[in-house]
Every structure is written in structure tokens, then in C-alpha cells.
Enzyme design. Structure first.
Site, PDB file in Angstrom:
ATOM      1  N   ILE A 154       0.906  -0.919   0.279  1.00 13.15           N
ATOM      2  CA  ILE A 154       0.113  -0.237   0.213  1.00 13.15           C
ATOM      3  C   ILE A 154       0.733   1.406  -0.197  1.00 13.15           C
ATOM      4  CG2 ILE A 154      -2.052   1.739   0.765  1.00 13.15           C
ATOM      5  CD1 ILE A 154      -2.786  -0.773   2.284  1.00 13.15           C
ATOM      6  N   CYS A 232      -3.514   5.560   8.365  1.00  8.78           N
ATOM      7  CA  CYS A 232      -5.233   4.961   7.582  1.00  8.78           C
ATOM      8  C   CYS A 232      -4.803   3.750   7.524  1.00  8.78           C
ATOM      9  CB  CYS A 232      -5.181   5.052   6.021  1.00  8.78           C
ATOM     10  SG  CYS A 232      -6.335   6.893   6.030  1.00  8.78           S
ATOM     11  N   ALA A 233      -3.686   2.975   8.068  1.00 13.29           N
ATOM     12  CA  ALA A 233      -3.253   1.986   8.527  1.00 13.29           C
ATOM     13  C   ALA A 233      -3.948   1.019   9.601  1.00 13.29           C
ATOM     14  CB  ALA A 233      -1.470   1.988   8.035  1.00 13.29           C
ATOM     15  N   ASP A 258      -8.038   7.444  10.350  1.00 16.37           N
ATOM     16  CA  ASP A 258      -9.036   6.682   9.652  1.00 16.37           C
ATOM     17  C   ASP A 258      -8.593   5.795  10.966  1.00 16.37           C
ATOM     18  OD1 ASP A 258     -11.309   5.799   8.349  1.00 16.37           O
ATOM     19  OD2 ASP A 258      -9.725   4.021   7.534  1.00 16.37           O
ATOM     20  N   GLU A 263     -10.904   1.143  18.974  1.00 17.15           N
ATOM     21  CA  GLU A 263     -12.195   1.060  17.789  1.00 17.15           C
ATOM     22  C   GLU A 263     -13.430   0.273  18.443  1.00 17.15           C
ATOM     23  OE1 GLU A 263     -10.525   0.281  14.247  1.00 17.15           O
ATOM     24  OE2 GLU A 263      -9.470   1.877  13.952  1.00 17.15           O
ATOM     25  N   HIS A 281     -12.924   4.111  10.241  1.00 15.39           N
ATOM     26  CA  HIS A 281     -11.603   3.004   8.977  1.00 15.39           C
ATOM     27  C   HIS A 281     -12.423   1.960   8.287  1.00 15.39           C
ATOM     28  CE1 HIS A 281      -9.052  -0.461  10.733  1.00 15.39           C
ATOM     29  NE2 HIS A 281      -9.248  -0.125   9.471  1.00 15.39           N
ATOM     30  N   GLY A 283     -10.715   2.152   4.794  1.00 19.57           N
ATOM     31  CA  GLY A 283     -10.483   2.537   4.177  1.00 19.57           C
ATOM     32  C   GLY A 283     -10.464   1.189   3.105  1.00 19.57           C
TER      33      GLY A 283
END
Length: 531
Positions: A154, A232-233, A258, A263, A281, A283
Site C-alpha cells: 500500500i 490509514c494503516a 481513519d 475501535e 476505518h 480504508g
């Protein structure tokens, strides 16, 4: 009987159809992902479990999974799967790291644009009927330096997109070679240099002990004033509380997240701060990505259950379908060699040394290693397999070493396994002939040529007359039919061995009668899984 798979989360009908088209029995019950009691009741029926994020694969669930061989996660993250417990149970855990690469990389780029131009705040203000044009002064991306932490799949796509935006890209990744960096047209740097130079920092690494809090309070303090940070990882890569303080002080100009340490994120130190963009989240949340990972996991699981090909496994070496065709007999050979050594070792094993010669040295040695170790470990625990064996060996403190060498003899290649105990070393070697059948070619340094069969009898003795006659007479008296007979000796009158293929299990009486002759030092029945 066809393998059976349970889909316990939402997967597309096209993915479910892949299982059916490949001849796999599949039950699509997405409601079970949130019903752990019901899932535990039925999981024992299945060879495979296909999931997304709702299903939790816990040690408790695995206790009920008596037939489970593989868990396939449609997506990258496997935080909902206990990989250690799965490994001990012998269950392969696969993910789909490539199906949502583009989507996740695009989201990172989108978040970078959003924080650079304060788009969410400007949109909310405009929706409220305000016209605060002068309030939202942004910055261009062109000419800015982007620091990429993690330049893998990515991260590499992000680097490519950023260069298309005319950004300068510096990357920190211990696994990135100078040659690969040059090919990607990025500058490889150490972390401290990235922190001091980057106008934007984006993270693309998994959450491990080595990457947890990689942007700690100390590292965040090393960043360039006015930096903007995108994650965003994985949550947990950034000290969110420390980042919040730097946002308040103005040292950090903005952030786009993100993912979060906790979470679902209902509360967070970054929430409600100016110029902080947050998404839940998302992504991998595009229709294309969700379809891609679903199709990929169905294909991977089918390949494994039908052909033995292992793709994108997190707890054992991958073996492609092409490798599986070539390596199948060599994996079997490795298992037989391990099984021979394991059955011959009455003492606890301290070390396992594996030598790969010729063509064997060019194969997927991690997979062959796992097969050897599994063969040895199965002697004490029949439920051990290629996934669980290395874990058990490590827990027992067994040292594993491997050696590769070019072709050194008459065979195109061979594998030699040596086990070391407190008082002895024992070695056995084998090869695969052109007919695809594994054969033993050496035991204790004595050359032989023996095809592997389900039941065998091994003996050691001095090289004296009468050995063959006594073996034939005593086995015949107990109605044990000899299918093949192989002899070998170190020298005339020296140590000798015999390895017999027989048509059934050797009774204890045969062993006792042979030892009673006084001709044999050792007599040992052996069993191999030829299926």
C-alpha cells in the site's frame, strides 16, 4: 468427501459461488458472526471458515473446531483471529492483502487532500449557510515532501500517486533496498531524517511490537513545524494524546485518521480538534475492494482445501499452486524423513539439522522445514501438522538449523535430517525419483535404496551371516509378509542395517523373537502416513 466451508460473515454471492463451482460444500450463514454460541455449536462440521471482521476466532471457538484446517479473512487485518491459538491447533490463517491495496492507498491520498485544504470543515461551514472563504486557507501538495513510513504494497502505491502529484517522496522502511527505492523513484531515509524533513507523514505499516507507537511523543516532537500526519494503516501506531497536544500548540498543522487505538472509537483525544479529519476505518470500504477481497479469500481457501496450495498465510510459509505440484513429493519426503527420525528417537530432541542438496536447495525451504518438523513431532502427538509443529518445537526449545548446498552426488537433489539428543545423533536422507515416489537413500551414513511404505521394519546388526534368514523365518512364522527387503553396511564385517517393507503392522512377538536371536542390536517397527 468434498471439503466443507462455513461463511460466517457477509461475503458476496459471487464469492460463495466460487466455493460451489470448485466442488466445495459451502454454508452461507452470516448471522453466525455475531452469535458465538451458535457458531461454536456448528464449527466442528467444517474444514474452512471464511470471515470478515465480525467473527471472532478465539481459543474457545477453536476448541470446538475439531475439523478446521483454514480460516480465511476477507481483508488485511486479522486482529479478530487468535493466530497463536490457531497455530497450536494446526489451523492456517490466511488474509487477502492485495484485494484492497488500491482502495486503502486512495483513501490515504484523499485524506491528505482533505487535511491540506480543510475540506470537511469548509463543507460543514458552507452547509451551515456561512461563507467563510478567508477562514480556510490551505496548502498545495505540489513540491511538498511526503514522508512514507512503510513502503510495502500500500505504501508503494501511495508513493507512486504522490510522485504523480509532483511531491518529493522520502521513505522509511527497514526492508526497502536501495535498488527498490531507486526503482520506485523515492529517497530511502532513516526515521529521524524523515521526521525532520516531511511536510506530510503517512503511515503504512502493520501494528507489531516494533511499530507500536512508532510516532511516539518523542518522535512527534522531532517533526517539522507545520507537518500534517495521515494514518490509514492501524490504530496504535501514533501516540494520539501526544499528537492532540501538538495540534493544540500549532506544532502540527493537521491530522487525518481513519484508524484509532480503540475501535469503535466513540471518544478520542483527536476528536473535535480543528483541522483533524476522522473517518470510521473506511480504508477498504469501496464496493470494488469488498468484492475483490471476498473473491480472493474464496479462491485461496479453495486452492488450499483442494490442492494444498497455501497463499497469503500468516502462520506458515506460502506454497503456490505451481510450487505445490512440484514440491508435493518433496514435502511428503520431508514428512517421512521426520517421521523416521522421530520414531527412532526415544530421548527428548535438542536440535534438528536439515541439509538440502541440489534441486531441493532451490525449493521453498520454509515449507519443507515445516514438513520435517511436523513428521518428527507427530511421533509424540498425532494431531500435529505443518502449522502447529514449528510452534511446538519452539516451545520445547528445540533448535532448528538448515544448510543448503549444490548438487554433490549421484542424485539431482536430496534432503538429510539429523536429530540430536542428549546422548546421540541420528541421520536419515531421502530423495524423490522421477516417478514422483520418495525413497530413503541413507540411514546412519549407510547407503540404501528403499521405497517408503505404510509399514516397515528397521533393524541394526553386525555384518554377519544369518541376518536375512532369521528375518524371513521369524516374520513368516507370524504371517508378516515381506514386500521389499533392503540391506546396507558400512564395510565388510562392520555395522549393517536392514529396512523391510511389510504388508501389515509388525507384532511385538516378532520384535522379541528377533532380539532373542542375539544377532540384532535394534529392531524397530515404523509406520508412515502414505495417504
Amino acid at each position: 468427501m468434498a471439503p466443507k466451508v462455513l461463511v460466517s460473515d457477509k461475503l458476496s454471492e459471487t464469492a460463495v459461488q466460487i466455493f460451489r463451482d470448485r466442488g466445495i460444500d459451502v454454508d452461507f450463514m452470516p448471522e453466525l458472526g455475531k452469535d458465538k454460541e451458535k457458531l461454536a455449536e456448528v464449527i466442528g462440521q467444517y474444514d474452512g471458515l471464511a470471515i470478515r471482521s465480525a467473527t471472532k476466532v478465539t481459543p474457545t471457538l477453536l476448541e470446538h473446531a475439531t475439523n478446521l484446517k483454514v480460516v480465511g479473512r476477507a481483508g488485511i487485518g486479522t486482529d479478530n483471529v487468535d493466530k497463536e491459538a490457531s497455530s497450536k491447533k494446526g489451523v492456517i490463517v490466511m488474509n487477502t492483502p492485495f484485494g484492497n491495496m488500491i482502495t486503502t492507498a486512495e483513501h490515504a491520498i484523499a485524506m491528505m487532500f482533505a487535511v491540506a485544504r480543510q475540506i470537511p470543515e469548509a463543507s460543514e461551514s458552507t452547509h451551515a449557510g456561512k461563507w467563510e472563504k478567508s477562514k480556510f486557507m490551505g496548502v498545495e501538495l505540489t513540491g511538498k515532501t511526503l514522508g512514507v513510513i512503510g513502503a510495502g504494497n500500500i505504501g508503494g502505491i501511495v508513493c507512486d500517486r504522490a510522485r504523480g502529484l509532483k511531491m518529493k517522496v522520502v521513505a522509511f522502511d527497514p526492508f526497502l533496498s536501495e535498488e527498490k527505492a531507486e526503482k520506485m523513484q523515492v529517497e530511502k531515509v532513516e526515521l529521524d531524517e524523515l521526521l525532520s524533513r516531511a511536510d506530510f507523514i503517512t503511515l503504512h505499516v502493520p501494528l507489531t511490537d516494533g511499530t507500536r507507537n512508532i510516532l511516539s511523543a518523542d518522535n512527534l516532537a522531532k517533526t517539522k513545524k507545520g507537518v500534517r500526519i495521515i494514518n490509514c494503516a492501524r490504530g496504535g501506531l501514533v501516540d494520539e494524546a501526544a499528537l492532540a497536544e501538538l495540534l493544540k500548540s500549532g506544532h502540527v498543522a493537521g491530522a487525518a485518521f481513519d484508524v484509532f487505538a480503540q475501535e469503535p472509537a466513540k471518544e478520542n483525544a483527536l476528536f473535535n480538534l480543528p483541522n483533524v479529519v476522522c473517518t470510521p476505518h473506511l480504508g477498504a470500504s469501496t464496493s470494488e475492494a469488498q468484492e475483490n477481497v471476498a473473491l480472493q479469500v474464496a479462491d485461496q481457501m479453495s486452492n488450499y482445501l483442494l490442492t494444498g496450495a497455501v497463499e497469503n498465510a500468516l502462520n506458515m510459509p506460502s506454497v503456490t499452486a505451481e510450487e505445490a505440484k512440484v514440491m508435493g513429493p518433496w514435502i511428503k519426503l520431508s514428512d517421512y524423513l521426520g517421521a523416521f527420525a522421530g520414531q527412532m528417537s526415544a530421548e527428548p530432541i535438542k536440535a534438528i539439522n536439515i541439509l538440502y542438496d541440489g534441486v531441493a536447495a532451490d525449493m521453498n525451504l520454509e515449507a519443507l522445514n515445516c514438513s520435517v518438523i511436523a513428521g518428527i513431532m507427530k511421533t509424540a502427538n498425532p494431531d500435529v501438522n505443518m502449522v502447529s509443529a514449528p510452534v511446538i518445537a519452539k516451545e520445547r526449545g528445540i533448535q532448528i538449523s538448515t544448510t543448503n548446498q549444490d548438487k554433490s552426488g549421484a542424485f539431482d537433489g536430496y534432503v538429510k535430517v539429523t536429530v540430536v539428543t542428549e546422548t546421540m545423533e541420528r541421520s536419515v536422507a531421502g530423495t524423490v525419483f522421477s516417478d514422483g515416489k520418495p525413497r530413503f537413500i541413507q540411514i546412519k551414513g549407510i547407503n540404501i535404496d528403499a521405497e517408503v511404505t505404510e509399514h516397515m521394519l528397521y533393524s541394526t546388526n553386525d555384518d554377519v551371516p544369518g541376518i536375512i534368514g532369521n528375518l524371513g523365518t521369524i516374520l513368516g512364522a507370524s504371517s508378516v509378509n515381506i514386500a521389499n527387503f533392503t540391506l546396507g553396511r558400512s564395510e565388510v564385517g562392520g555395522g549393517a542395517i536392514a529396512l523391510l517393507a511389510v504388508d501389515g503392522a509388525v507384532p511385538q512377538k516378532v520384535q522379541d523373537d528377533l532380539m532373542a536371536t542375539g544377532l540384532f542390536r535394534q529392531v524397530k517397527p515404523l509406520a508412515f502416513d502414505i495417504a
